[in-house]
Design a protein around this motif. Structure first.
Motif, short mmCIF file in Angstrom:
data_model
loop_
_atom_site.label_atom_id
_atom_site.label_comp_id
_atom_site.label_asym_id
_atom_site.label_seq_id
_atom_site.Cartn_x
_atom_site.Cartn_y
_atom_site.Cartn_z
N PRO A 250 0.83 -1.21 0.00
CA PRO A 250 0.00 0.00 0.00
C PRO A 250 0.87 1.26 0.00
N VAL A 251 0.43 2.27 -0.70
CA VAL A 251 1.19 3.50 -0.75
C VAL A 251 1.30 4.13 0.64
N ILE A 252 0.33 3.86 1.51
CA ILE A 252 0.38 4.44 2.86
C ILE A 252 1.55 3.87 3.67
N ASP A 253 2.10 2.70 3.21
CA ASP A 253 3.23 2.12 3.92
C ASP A 253 4.56 2.77 3.54
N ILE A 254 4.57 3.46 2.42
CA ILE A 254 5.85 4.07 1.97
C ILE A 254 5.81 5.59 1.99
N MET A 255 4.63 6.17 2.19
CA MET A 255 4.54 7.63 2.17
C MET A 255 5.03 8.21 3.49
N LEU A 316 0.17 25.98 -8.66
CA LEU A 316 0.09 25.07 -9.80
C LEU A 316 -0.75 23.85 -9.42
N PRO A 317 -1.39 23.22 -10.39
CA PRO A 317 -2.22 22.04 -10.07
C PRO A 317 -1.38 20.92 -9.44
N ALA A 318 -1.94 20.26 -8.46
CA ALA A 318 -1.25 19.13 -7.79
C ALA A 318 -1.51 17.87 -8.59
N GLU A 319 -0.88 17.78 -9.74
CA GLU A 319 -1.06 16.63 -10.61
C GLU A 319 0.30 16.06 -10.95
N PRO A 320 0.47 14.75 -10.81
CA PRO A 320 -0.55 13.79 -10.36
C PRO A 320 -0.64 13.75 -8.84
N PHE A 321 -1.73 13.14 -8.34
CA PHE A 321 -1.83 12.83 -6.92
C PHE A 321 -2.39 11.42 -6.80
N LEU A 322 -2.26 10.83 -5.61
CA LEU A 322 -2.71 9.46 -5.37
C LEU A 322 -3.73 9.43 -4.25
N PHE A 323 -4.69 8.54 -4.38
CA PHE A 323 -5.57 8.27 -3.24
C PHE A 323 -4.90 7.27 -2.32
N ASP A 324 -5.28 7.27 -1.06
CA ASP A 324 -4.62 6.41 -0.07
C ASP A 324 -4.90 4.93 -0.29
N SER A 325 -5.76 4.60 -1.24
CA SER A 325 -6.01 3.20 -1.58
C SER A 325 -5.05 2.68 -2.65
N THR A 327 -1.30 1.77 -4.60
CA THR A 327 -0.17 0.92 -4.23
C THR A 327 1.15 1.62 -4.56
N ALA A 328 2.23 1.01 -4.08
CA ALA A 328 3.55 1.53 -4.40
C ALA A 328 3.81 1.50 -5.90
N LYS A 329 3.27 0.49 -6.57
CA LYS A 329 3.43 0.41 -8.02
C LYS A 329 2.80 1.62 -8.70
N ASP A 330 1.64 2.05 -8.22
CA ASP A 330 1.00 3.26 -8.78
C ASP A 330 1.92 4.47 -8.63
N ARG A 358 10.28 11.39 -5.13
CA ARG A 358 11.09 10.61 -6.04
C ARG A 358 12.32 10.06 -5.35
N GLY A 359 13.01 10.92 -4.59
CA GLY A 359 14.24 10.49 -3.96
C GLY A 359 14.06 9.46 -2.88
N SER A 360 12.90 9.47 -2.22
CA SER A 360 12.69 8.55 -1.11
C SER A 360 11.93 7.28 -1.50
N LEU A 361 11.41 7.22 -2.73
CA LEU A 361 10.53 6.11 -3.10
C LEU A 361 11.25 4.77 -3.00
N LEU A 362 12.39 4.64 -3.65
CA LEU A 362 13.09 3.35 -3.62
C LEU A 362 13.59 3.01 -2.23
N SER A 363 14.19 4.00 -1.56
CA SER A 363 14.73 3.70 -0.24
C SER A 363 13.62 3.41 0.77
N ALA A 364 12.46 4.06 0.60
CA ALA A 364 11.34 3.78 1.50
C ALA A 364 10.83 2.36 1.30
#
Length: 376
Positions: A250-255, A316-325, A327-330, A358-364
């Motif tokens: 889940p994206v909430i585990d890495i955010m 500026l528009p906050a695009e893209p954004f993710l919903f908390d549902s 995944t990390a793949k998204d 971006r910088g924290s995605l892989l390490s997270a």
């Protein structure tokens, strides 16, 4: 494009800085050399343009031994960017960028057109900056000129020796993003030296980890994190890290749940103070209910500081954004679409609940520690 075959470097005192390394760099690849101090990473890079002559082995550039090139011509054909930037203080910005084309015999009209083109490419208006001197520019602007100068003669290869390490966090993050964009646009072969693993993971198509003059592993960021081939590599990246399947995570585990937000009515001066205090590069702008409105970049605030009353004028528009549902793949897929290098995460009511960078995605993704590992 570049090939090392059993290349070594031994100094006169007998110290062996590089020990029989062999690897290839493909055309258009962004390769990062990383390792602790004294690992041989900078020496390896400098042997490409013979700023450091290698002692044994062969370095091929487009299939040709680099020792067969005239040393001066070789260096003029390869772009070079250093940490200290190295601009000539008594030359205008235009003259600084024009040095190599002049040495290569370009005519003045070609040089002028190239300088203007490169200033536009690195985000500096030629009418404003061409006739200024280095002392009149900020550190980030000077480093942009360093990159423009390296590109001046349109080289196929660019060497970069810790170019951003002396910059403040805001400028550094911005220039990292701009360099990634430039690389995708120009398809240059870049060899980039850094001591910062987060920077390496963010920038590199592949990463070469060195220690004591030896090349321990050269792989993609994902492969290094998932399959370290050496105990030191595991230690250097982070011992006991594991990677879960991003389709299931889940994206909430890495955010990060610590998000610096602002109301749109904040003054630019107060916004900059907050940005500097929290060492960030962009502000997430929300309404009174914490609902996502957009993003304000530090660069835009600085650029428009004297022309705006509140930050909503540069929102500026906050695009893209993710919903908390999600995944990390998204997040991985969307990150390439993000001009800010970060993605806000919101709940079903569009309230901000977190942030993926971006910088924290892989390490997270790779830092999910188990209780037993922590206990060890």
């Amino acid at each position: 494009m570049l090939r090392f075959e059993n290349v070594s470097k031994v100094y006169d005192d007998g110290f062996q800085a590089v020990k029989s390394i062999s690897f290839e760099i493909q055309q258009g690849e962004f390769l990062v050399l990383i390792g602790p101090s004294g690992s041989g990473k900078t020496t390896t890079m400098k042997m490409i343009n013979r700023m450091e002559p290698h002692t044994s082995g062969t370095i091929y550039i487009d299939g040709k031994d680099n020792n067969t090139y005239n040393a001066s011509e070789l260096r003029r054909s390869i772009g070079y960017v250093i940490q200290q930037i190295g601009l000539f203080p008594h030359y205008t910005i235009e003259k600084n960028i024009a040095i190599v084309p002049q040495l290569k015999g370009w005519n003045p009209k070609e040089i002028k057109a190239r300088v203007d083109e490169l200033l536009e490419l690195v985000g500096l208006n030629p009418e404003v900056f061409a006739n200024r001197y280095p002392k009149e520019l900020s550190g980030g602007q000077q480093q942009r000129i360093g990159i423009a100068r390296a590109l001046a003669s349109n080289p196929d290869i660019i060497l970069m020796d810790e170019p951003f390490s002396a910059l403040d966090p805001i400028t550094r993050d911005q220039l990292q993003g701009e360099l990634i964009t430039l690389h995708k646009k120009l398809n240059k072969t870049i060899v980039f030296v850094t001591h910062d693993m987060d920077e390496a993971l963010k920038m590199g198509d592949r990463i070469a980890i060195m220690k004591d003059g030896k090349l321990l592993q050269l792989d993609t960021p994902e492969k290094l994190l998932h399959e370290p081939a050496h105990g030191f590599v595991e230690e250097f990246i982070g011992k006991h890290r594991i990677i879960q399947n991003p389709e299931l995570m889940p994206v909430i585990d890495i955010m990060s749940e610590t998000v610096v937000t602002s109301l749109p009515q904040r003054s630019p001066e107060k916004a900059l103070a907050l940005i500097r205090q929290r060492k960030i590069t962009n502000l997430i702008v929300v309404d009174e209910e914490n609902k996502l409105l957009g993003i304000v970049s530090a660069y835009d605030v600085i650029k428009q500081l004297n022309d705006i009353q509140t930050i909503d004028e540069v929102l500026l528009p906050a695009e893209p954004f993710l919903f908390d549902s999600a995944t990390a793949k998204d997040a991985i897929i969307m990150m390439d679409e993000s001009p800010y290098g970060m993605i806000p995460v919101v709940d079903e009511r569009k309230k901000v609940v977190g942030l993926v960078t971006r910088g924290s995605l892989l390490s997270a993704m790779s830092s999910q520690w188990t209780d037993s590992e922590v206990a060890e």
